[in-house]
Design an enzyme around this catalytic site. Structure first.
Site, mmCIF file in Angstrom:
data_model
loop_
_atom_site.group_PDB
_atom_site.id
_atom_site.type_symbol
_atom_site.label_atom_id
_atom_site.label_comp_id
_atom_site.label_asym_id
_atom_site.label_seq_id
_atom_site.Cartn_x
_atom_site.Cartn_y
_atom_site.Cartn_z
ATOM 1 N N THR A 1 0.824 -1.207 0.000
ATOM 2 C CA THR A 1 0.000 0.000 0.000
ATOM 3 C C THR A 1 0.862 1.262 0.000
ATOM 4 O OG1 THR A 1 -1.809 -1.119 1.075
ATOM 5 C CG2 THR A 1 -1.733 1.247 1.370
ATOM 6 N N TYR B 1 -7.944 1.155 -3.583
ATOM 7 C CA TYR B 1 -6.708 1.531 -4.267
ATOM 8 C C TYR B 1 -6.077 0.261 -4.786
ATOM 9 C CZ TYR B 1 -4.591 -0.510 -0.180
ATOM 10 O OH TYR B 1 -4.243 -1.396 0.788
ATOM 11 N N THR C 1 1.539 -4.351 4.205
ATOM 12 C CA THR C 1 1.403 -4.648 5.633
ATOM 13 C C THR C 1 0.809 -6.033 5.909
ATOM 14 O OG1 THR C 1 -0.759 -3.562 5.715
ATOM 15 C CG2 THR C 1 1.159 -2.208 6.249
ATOM 16 N N ASP C 2 0.082 -6.591 4.931
ATOM 17 C CA ASP C 2 -0.637 -7.854 5.199
ATOM 18 C C ASP C 2 0.282 -8.981 5.660
ATOM 19 O OD1 ASP C 2 -2.940 -6.574 4.475
ATOM 20 O OD2 ASP C 2 -3.200 -7.607 2.557
ATOM 21 N N LYS D 1 0.250 -7.737 12.690
ATOM 22 C CA LYS D 1 -0.746 -6.783 12.203
ATOM 23 C C LYS D 1 -2.040 -7.104 12.948
ATOM 24 C CE LYS D 1 -2.984 -4.954 8.077
ATOM 25 N NZ LYS D 1 -3.070 -4.879 6.629
ATOM 26 N N GLU E 1 -2.964 -29.577 28.015
ATOM 27 C CA GLU E 1 -4.123 -30.410 28.362
ATOM 28 C C GLU E 1 -3.882 -31.876 28.004
ATOM 29 O OE1 GLU E 1 -8.054 -28.887 27.678
ATOM 30 O OE2 GLU E 1 -7.359 -26.822 27.736
HETATM 31 N N1 ASP Z 1 -2.829 -5.524 0.812
HETATM 32 C C1 ASP Z 1 -1.809 -4.551 1.094
HETATM 33 C C2 ASP Z 1 -0.490 -5.281 1.118
HETATM 34 O O1 ASP Z 1 -0.220 -5.992 2.027
HETATM 35 C C3 ASP Z 1 -2.091 -3.873 2.378
HETATM 36 C C4 ASP Z 1 -1.035 -2.895 2.846
HETATM 37 O O2 ASP Z 1 0.079 -2.807 2.370
HETATM 38 O O3 ASP Z 1 -1.368 -2.157 3.803
HETATM 39 O O4 ASP Z 1 0.275 -5.102 0.187
#
Ligand code: ASP
Length: 370
Positions: free
Chosen positions: A53, A66, A132-133, A205, A327
């Site tokens: 992103t 986007y 971020t994923d 995340k 357990e």
């Molecule tokens: N889907 C995007 C990615 O991981 C989300 C992000 O970068 O925030 O590339």
């Protein structure tokens, strides 16, 4: 005599002019030298871009829709005011994907390139821009296989580069500041977004859209960074980098390890399906403390006894430890407890351990040390 006087005057006028010129010249030389010296003193930071992103763009600044991985690294660097005062930065495009499309192949390419760059005296630190994923996965993978104590910092953004209040440029500025700071040496691979510095192993995340998405729920942040000024609060306490036994030298692919999400009354044949599909290891995102139905537990036992497939118990809970012999006795089912590694990271450790021929007997220790 007028004539000689005139010559005298002219001479002194020329001398004055000459002196002024010399002074001006010397000042320019000194200023240039200082500027040059400052340039020489600047650390060298390489930015390796993979997409996400932070490199995404949208038709509208006020839309959440986007496309990730659209902007090239040079455009991203140019969008960060003052970045060239922090370090001598240069960029390289390793990939340009949304990180949902990150692959083991890109991980290997990225890690090999980082090892190559950090082996050189000309590079002081690395920044990786990333979606971020799956950023926590890439960062954890790199932390296990990058053999250097120079700083490696991954960063990204929750808002695309064309969004209103895009936070990517400040995140990138901060990441370069961390990568060029000698205090960041020996801290392993770090993840930095939203003014925070996290250890690759500990961060997750935690939110789908919020800029404060990245958190280290069990151990807390490693440090903080504010417009390039930074400080560390603690040391990472597991093995990584130079102390890691894992290596990707000559590695072209990693063994298949699948993750199965546990739930009430889950289908009992899921383990068999993954073994048949070729998995060499399986991570269960178990309920609670890495629990699963009796049927699945017995299938896990059989998967190891019949096919040598190792099953690791992690958890679908957002945070917490999965403890051995909680357990039931793990030994009775040949299972391994993931400790505080979440399922995605447990998968990475299992893939690397299997690729190096590690056996079940040593697996539990690896999960507690890495
Ligand atoms: N889907 C995007 C990615 O991981 C989300 C992000 O970068 O925030 O590339």
């Amino acid at each position: 005599m007028i004539f000689p006087k005139a010559i005298e005057n002219t001479n002194s006028f020329i001398m004055k002019l000459f002196n002024i010129k010399i002074k001006a010249f010397l000042i320019v030389v000194v200023i240039t030298a200082i500027g040059f010296a400052q340039d020489i003193d600047l650390p060298n930071v390489k930015i390796l871009a993979t997409g996400g992103t932070i490199a995404g763009s949208a038709a509208s600044a006020t839309s959440g829709s986007y496309e990730a991985g659209q902007i090239g690294i040079q455009t991203m660097i140019n969008a960060v005011p003052g970045i060239k005062k922090l370090a001598d930065v240069s960029g390289e495009q390793v990939a340009n994907v949304g990180s949902q499309d990150m692959t083991v192949e890109i991980w290997l390419k990225l890690a090999n390139r980082i090892n190559e760059l950090l082996a050189s005296d000309d590079v002081d630190g690395i920044v990786v821009t990333h979606g971020t994923d799956t950023q926590e996965e890439t960062a954890y993978f790199l932390s296990l296989v990058v053999k250097s104590d120079k700083p490696v910092v991954t960063t990204g953004s929750m808002r695309s580069s064309t969004s209103i209040s895009a936070e990517g440029p400040l995140n990138l500025y901060n990441a370069v500041a961390i990568a060029s700071n000698p205090e960041a040496k020996g801290k392993g691979v770090m993840v930095s977004l939203n003014d925070q510095i996290h250890a690759a192993r500990d961060v997750s995340k935690m939110n789908t859209t919020n800029v404060n998405s990245f958190q280290s729920p069990i151990k807390g942040m490693l440090g903080g960074v504010f417009y390039g000024r930074l400080g560390f609060f603690r040391e990472p306490n597991t093995k990584f980098g130079n102390t890691s036994k894992f290596s990707i030298t000559g590695v072209k692919k990693l063994p298949r390890v699948d993750i199965i999400y546990a739930y009430a009354d889950m289908a009992p044949d899921l383990i068999d399906m993954h073994v048949k599909a070729g998995a060499k290891g399986i991570v269960i995102a178990g309920v609670g403390n890495g629990n699963m139905t009796d049927a699945i537990l017995n299938a896990a036992k059989k998967a190891y006894e019949d096919h040598g497939v190792i099953v690791v118990r992690s958890t679908r809970a957002a945070t917490g430890w999965v403890l051995r012999d909680n357990e039931f006795k793990d030994k009775d089912y040949h299972t391994v407890a993931s400790g505080d590694l979440n399922p995605a990271k447990a998968r990475i450790l299992l893939m690397l351990a299997l690729s190096m021929g590690e056996k079940l007997n040593d697996m539990q220790e690896l999960f507690y040390t890495y």
